[in-house]
Design an enzyme around this catalytic site. Structure first.
Site, PDB file in Angstrom:
ATOM      1  CE  LYS A 121     -20.437  20.594  16.261  1.00  0.00           C
ATOM      2  NZ  LYS A 121     -19.518  20.856  14.658  1.00  0.00           N
ATOM      3  CG  ASP A 139     -20.307  25.711  17.008  1.00  0.00           C
ATOM      4  OD1 ASP A 139     -19.905  26.080  17.324  1.00  0.00           O
ATOM      5  OD2 ASP A 139     -21.153  25.185  16.357  1.00  0.00           O
TER       6      ASP A 139
END
Length: 219
Positions: A121, A139
């Site tokens: 991420k 996320d």
DNA sequence: ATCCCGAGGG
DNA sequence: CCCTCTGGAT
């Protein structure tokens, strides 16, 4: 499941609601963005910016982070959660940058994800925002919204979510859609008490309809 | 699956 | 009090 057409309609709604959504982590270069993104794990970006305002004045280079004791760095980021792990990862990351990357943040995912404290991420945020390389960072907000809408299944892994979004979203729109979902998730499709009663997507949303039938949406 | 972990909102 | 916040490492 949500059709691709409905997904593209959702993206158009996002363009109307958040026409200039952008990365809100304050930074001036790839190195600062990487530090800020690492710090943002399980923490609001408003709090990250409050801390980095002083942090980036004090520490300019990777070597600067290595010139202090770990306890001092911990203290400088203490108001952020997970500060012991984050302080350790920052120093390990800085050492790796100096040893292997000439003190610079590498601009490819394979190298980024090997850095301490940098997962997929964070790597995708750095690639997309700092280097303008198309990537989709999944996320907590992106995962929650795509699963509530029905674009993804609840059991999907974050990697499956990432692949689904990339497959159904025009590549030139990835970055904008990512930041729009953060805004949408933060202020409307919240984890607690989602604002379904004022949501323009209620009729197309799997979770919204479910909540409507349960009487959880006050109109 | 679990730990890390303070600030903010409800 | 409880839950959540632009997760990552073990």
């Amino acid at each position: 499941m949500l059709t691709k057409g409905k997904w593209l309609e959702f993206l158009d709604v996002m363009d109307e609601m958040f026409p200039d959504a952008h990365c809100e982590l304050v930074h001036e270069n790839p190195f600062e963005l990487t530090i800020a993104t690492l710090l943002s794990a399980q923490c609001t970006d408003a709090l990250v910016n409050r801390v980095t305002k002083d942090l980036f004045q004090k520490y300019k280079t990777p070597q600067d982070y290595l010139n202090v004791e770990i306890e001092e760095l911990q203290n400088d980021i203490r108001s952020i959660g997970l500060y012991r792990n984050k302080a350790k990862n920052i120093q390990l990351l800085c050492q790796r940058l100096i040893d292997e990357y000439n003190g610079e943040i590498p601009a490819n995912r394979e190298a980024l994800v090997t850095l301490p404290g940098v997962g997929r991420k964070t790597a995708n945020v750095v690639l997309s925002v700092a280097f303008d390389i198309p990537a989709m960072a999944v996320d907590t907000h992106v995962e929650r919204i795509t699963k509530r809408l029905g674009l993804c299944r609840w059991k999907d892994s974050v990697l499956e979510v990432e692949e689904t979004i990339m497959k159904k979203t025009p590549i030139e729109r990835w970055s904008r859609a990512h930041h729009q979902m953060i805004f949408f998730g933060r202020y409307h499709c919240k984890a607690q008490n989602p604002q379904c009663h004022i949501c323009p997507l209620l009729s197309d949303c799997r979770e919204g309809q479910k909540r409507l039938k349960k009487g959880l949406v006050k109109l």
